[in-house]
Design an enzyme around this catalytic site. Structure first.
Site, PDB file in Angstrom:
ATOM      1  CG  ASP A 196      70.070 -48.761  40.644  1.00 43.08           C
ATOM      2  OD1 ASP A 196      69.319 -49.285  39.818  1.00 43.08           O
ATOM      3  OD2 ASP A 196      70.803 -49.424  41.420  1.00 43.08           O
ATOM      4  CG  ASP A 202      66.266 -50.578  41.491  1.00 43.22           C
ATOM      5  OD1 ASP A 202      65.697 -50.247  40.435  1.00 43.22           O
ATOM      6  OD2 ASP A 202      67.507 -50.611  41.622  1.00 43.22           O
ATOM      7  CG  ASP A 204      72.119 -55.766  43.556  1.00 40.05           C
ATOM      8  OD1 ASP A 204      72.824 -55.385  42.583  1.00 40.05           O
ATOM      9  OD2 ASP A 204      72.579 -55.999  44.682  1.00 40.05           O
ATOM     10  CG  ASP A 233      60.240 -50.112  31.027  1.00 43.09           C
ATOM     11  OD1 ASP A 233      59.758 -49.135  30.419  1.00 43.09           O
ATOM     12  OD2 ASP A 233      60.137 -50.274  32.261  1.00 43.09           O
ATOM     13  CG  HIS A 237      65.583 -45.704  35.891  1.00 43.52           C
ATOM     14  ND1 HIS A 237      65.774 -44.583  36.659  1.00 43.52           N
ATOM     15  CD2 HIS A 237      64.651 -45.373  34.961  1.00 43.52           C
ATOM     16  CE1 HIS A 237      64.973 -43.614  36.217  1.00 43.52           C
ATOM     17  NE2 HIS A 237      64.285 -44.072  35.187  1.00 43.52           N
ATOM     18  CD  GLU A 263      61.284 -45.579  28.708  1.00 47.27           C
ATOM     19  OE1 GLU A 263      60.489 -44.706  29.017  1.00 47.27           O
ATOM     20  OE2 GLU A 263      61.590 -46.498  29.477  1.00 47.27           O
ATOM     21  CG  PHE A 304      59.509 -24.453  17.626  1.00 45.07           C
ATOM     22  CD1 PHE A 304      60.035 -24.817  18.854  1.00 45.07           C
ATOM     23  CD2 PHE A 304      59.947 -25.129  16.484  1.00 45.07           C
ATOM     24  CE1 PHE A 304      60.979 -25.830  18.948  1.00 45.07           C
ATOM     25  CE2 PHE A 304      60.898 -26.143  16.572  1.00 45.07           C
ATOM     26  CZ  PHE A 304      61.412 -26.497  17.813  1.00 45.07           C
TER      27      PHE A 304
HETATM   28 CA    CA Z   1      67.378 -49.813  38.798  1.00 41.67          CA
END
Ligand code: CA
Length: 483
Positions: A196, A202, A204, A233, A237, A263, A304
């Site tokens: 997260d 961050d 909530d 973006d 997370h 992403e 490769f």
């Molecule tokens: Ca987060």
């Protein structure tokens, strides 16, 4: 018409507040390239003029208010941003906003509250008892004077942060309180026990005031900006339930035809498929698996196995949800997810995303115009211009693959009624080689040349409709019938 996106920025653009103007001046180029969607960098006030846009401070400040030491963002003022989206819309090119919701940076005031210090590599594990810290979590946006929105953010709207001003310490701090803690494990990436937390404060997304404010914001932003799509973006997370509900809310209430891609930085196909399921297949994802294959192929040279170049990619497993790319602002040299595709392989990689029908290719500004400074790289404009022409006129009809040799692969696009000329593509990551490929007896006797001019040979299609198409060493050729 085949779709083509362009990421119209790279990390090291000058912080001259002139980029929205550059974009407006460049619209004719974009049209020539067949670009129908432009991914613009984040337009929100960040930590300062130099902020690339991912250190978002105020989602309601598009370069309008004197905040964080500047009125414009790195890319220009709100007025210039709106001029750019308007000009793109008028040119029939969809402007796509880079939407950064995961975190907020540089709060205005410190607040004191209780946290647990967590183990960075196992974020389920507390390494302290609950204690008080102080952090910059009160956002009152003093420079905006409550215009458009009077919401103030506080510590309880966040789940974690990485700086404790009280003890002047860095670490990973999880906010304590009712209903607090990281997002539910099944809604975010599982790396580090729970991924997260990425950076800054961050957000909530379980807090009802947060959700309510973001809904208010998105209505304001869509109305103001007139963008046609979002690039989301850092979605690995962000609580996937929130993300899914949020996009559904936007489509049901604000903009039915909103285009969205996310992403999700992970090259594992299973994780990607799980995530697409979690968000009810409401949006596309960037094809990190394909990018990582390009990176690896560019590092390993002829060791490769080129016949495996699509393995584990969304282009192969779920092409209708794939936004394919060669490099971006995170993978370029010197950046957080550095995995830059080596120069020699870029033409091959761009041929794979642009001359095939699966996926929506996204051109990278840094590859098109080159990159200056300590992490410089040359421009690939010349080859991308040619591939863009081919994509617009010759990537149609049945596509047949010849992925049957570890160092030399090819495919043909047989064309359709509207675009009858076929295209044959061959590439080698080893010595010069060739590929026998069938175009059909309709084309028997025709002479083909390499539109990319990497090979000066000519190929004559035999009576059975087959041709022997060459590729130079470590190169790609794209064969069209001579006029
Ligand atoms: Ca987060």
């Amino acid at each position: 018409m085949n779709e083509t996106l362009m990421q119209y920025f790279e990390w090291y653009l000058p912080a001259d507040a002139k980029h929205w103007q550059r974009l407006v001046d460049d619209i004719d180029t974009l049209k020539k390239l067949g670009v129908n969607k432009v991914w613009m960098p984040p337009a929100f006030k960040g930590t300062g003029l130099e902020d690339v846009g991912y250190g978002v401070y105020d989602l309601f400040d598009l370069g309008e208010f004197d905040q964080k030491g500047t009125i414009p963002t790195k890319y220009g003022t709100k007025e210039e941003y709106l001029q750019a989206t308007k000009a793109l819309n008028e040119a029939g090119i969809m402007p796509i906003a880079d939407v950064v919701l995961n975190h907020k940076a540089n709060g205005d005031e410190k607040e004191r509250f209780k946290v647990l210090k967590m183990n960075q590599t196992n974020r389920q594990e507390a390494i302290s008892e609950p204690y008080d810290i102080e952090a910059w979590t009160h956002f009152n946006f003093t420079g905006r004077h409550k215009q458009y929105d009077d919401f103030e953010w506080h510590w309880y709207h966040f789940s974690g942060m990485d700086y404790d001003a009280l003890h002047n310490e860095t670490g990973l701090y999880m906010v304590m309180g009712d209903n607090k803690g990281w997002a539910n494990q099944e809604t975010v990436d599982e790396e580090n026990g729970n991924y997260d937390y990425l950076m800054f404060n961050d957000v909530d997304f379980r807090h009802p005031e947060v959700v309510e404010n973001l809904k208010k914001w998105v209505a304001w932003f869509l109305e103001t900006s007139q963008v046609g799509g979002f690039r989301l973006d850092a979605v690995k997370h962000i609580d996937s339930e929130f993300m899914s509900d949020f996009i559904r809310f936007v489509r049901e209430n604000l903009k039915e035809d909103l285009y969205v891609f996310g992403e999700y930085w992970k090259d594992d196909t299973d994780d990607k498929m799980d995530y697409l399921g979690d968000v009810d297949f409401q949006f596309d994802l960037v094809d990190v698996g394909l990018h990582m294959n390009f990176y690896q192929a560019s590092q390993e040279g002829q060791n490769f196995d080129l016949s495996q170049i699509l393995e584990g990619s969304l282009m192969k497993t779920k092409p209708e949800f794939a936004v394919t790319f060669v490099d971006n602002h995170d993978s370029q040299r010197g950046q957080s997810l550095e995995s830059t595709v080596e120069e020699w392989f870029k033409p091959l990689a761009y041929s794979i995303i642009m001359l095939r029908q699966e996926g929506k290719p996204c051109l990278f500004y840094g590859d098109y115009y080159g990159i200056e400074g300590d992490f410089a790289q040359p421009s690939f404009k010349e080859i991308i211009d040619k591939l863009a022409y081919l994509r617009q006129h010759h990537v149609y009809g049945e596509q047949v693959e010849y992925f049957d040799h570890p160092n030399c692969i090819g495919w043909v696009n047989l064309g359709n009624e509207e675009h009858p000329e076929p295209l044959a593509v061959v590439m080698s990551n080893g010595d010069a080689g060739w590929k026998d490929m069938e175009l059909g007896i309709l084309h028997a006797g025709k002479v083909f040349s390499d539109y990319l001019r990497h090979s000066d040979q000519e190929v004559v299609i035999d009576d059975q409709g087959w041709g022997r198409f060459p590729a130079e060493a470590g190169s790609v050729s794209a064969w069209l019938p001579n006029a």
